[in-house]
Design a protein around this motif. Structure first.
Motif, mmCIF file in Angstrom:
data_model
loop_
_atom_site.group_PDB
_atom_site.id
_atom_site.type_symbol
_atom_site.label_atom_id
_atom_site.label_comp_id
_atom_site.label_asym_id
_atom_site.label_seq_id
_atom_site.Cartn_x
_atom_site.Cartn_y
_atom_site.Cartn_z
ATOM 1 N N THR A 25 0.847 -1.190 0.000
ATOM 2 C CA THR A 25 0.000 0.000 0.000
ATOM 3 C C THR A 25 0.884 1.243 0.000
ATOM 4 O O THR A 25 2.087 1.158 0.288
ATOM 5 N N PRO A 26 0.309 2.414 -0.316
ATOM 6 C CA PRO A 26 1.112 3.649 -0.291
ATOM 7 C C PRO A 26 1.769 3.920 1.063
ATOM 8 O O PRO A 26 2.833 4.538 1.128
ATOM 9 N N SER A 27 1.131 3.427 2.120
ATOM 10 C CA SER A 27 1.684 3.670 3.462
ATOM 11 C C SER A 27 2.635 2.566 3.916
ATOM 12 O O SER A 27 3.164 2.611 5.028
ATOM 13 N N GLY A 28 2.846 1.548 3.068
ATOM 14 C CA GLY A 28 3.766 0.467 3.409
ATOM 15 C C GLY A 28 3.132 -0.897 3.209
ATOM 16 O O GLY A 28 1.954 -1.009 2.843
ATOM 17 N N ALA A 29 3.908 -1.937 3.426
ATOM 18 C CA ALA A 29 3.434 -3.307 3.240
ATOM 19 C C ALA A 29 2.877 -3.853 4.550
ATOM 20 O O ALA A 29 3.367 -3.523 5.630
#
Length: 204
Positions: A25-29
């Protein structure tokens, strides 16, 4: 040199991953355990794991050689885990660490924790329905990833402190997170389901 056979337990559950359990995701995995699919039986071939669901849908495991999204080596086609390791994980992390949450294809009911030196180089699965014996080669233990470690520690919203992450990775390592296998040469396609017996093959 004589081969010895020692029973490791019985298959408790079987499952597969139609898609990977790590979501980018844009905020991280993060680790999404809901993408596992438990089935009544698995089909093991030289290419990996496949299964048909109760709804009649035929699925390939993400590690299967023919899976269109496969992004793994060909030495991790099958994975196994042990209930004893999950008991240890629940004792440390909590009740959310249910059997199979790490995504292994085959979970084996066994009272003692199993390490690489205990498992050896091969296992045999004996079907209680057909009496077919299927030989699998043990490749290595499954090294834990950061995403699963954060899931286990209930800390997916933010990074664990470095010391705590290192401790978590160490705890899950050396087989506690599971083992990777492939079908031995010359084996026929096999069906594996709960209740089947599992044996370690060693040499004396």
């Amino acid at each position: 040199m004589v081969d010895t056979v020692e029973e490791l337990g019985r298959v408790k559950l079987v499952q597969l991953q139609p898609s990977g359990l790590i979501i980018e995701t844009p905020s991280g995995a993060f680790y999404d355990a809901s993408r596992r699919v438990e089935v009544n039986r698995l089909l093991i071939t030289s290419k990996g794991i496949e299964a048909t669901t109760l709804k009649g849908e035929h699925l390939l495991d993400i590690h299967h050689i023919d899976h269109p999204d496969k992004a793994y080596d060909n030495d991790d086609l099958i994975s196994i885990g042990f209930t004893s390791h999950y008991e240890a994980m629940r004792a440390r992390f909590g009740e959310h660490m249910v059997d199979g949450i790490a995504g292994e294809n085959i979970i084996i009911e066994y009272g003692e924790e199993v390490w690489p030196e205990d498992l050896g180089q091969q296992i045999v699965i004996l079907s209680t329905v057909t009496e077919q014996r299927t030989l699998l080669d043990v490749v290595c233990f499954a090294a834990p990833c950061d995403e699963f470690s954060h899931f286990a520690a209930r800390n997916q919203q933010e990074r664990l402190p470095a010391v705590e992450l290192k401790s978590t990775l160490k705890f899950l390592n050396n087989g506690r997170r599971g083992f990777l296998l492939v079908m031995s040469e010359g084996q026929e396609t096999a069906t594996v389901q709960p209740g089947d017996r599992v044996f370690r093959v060693g040499s004396d």
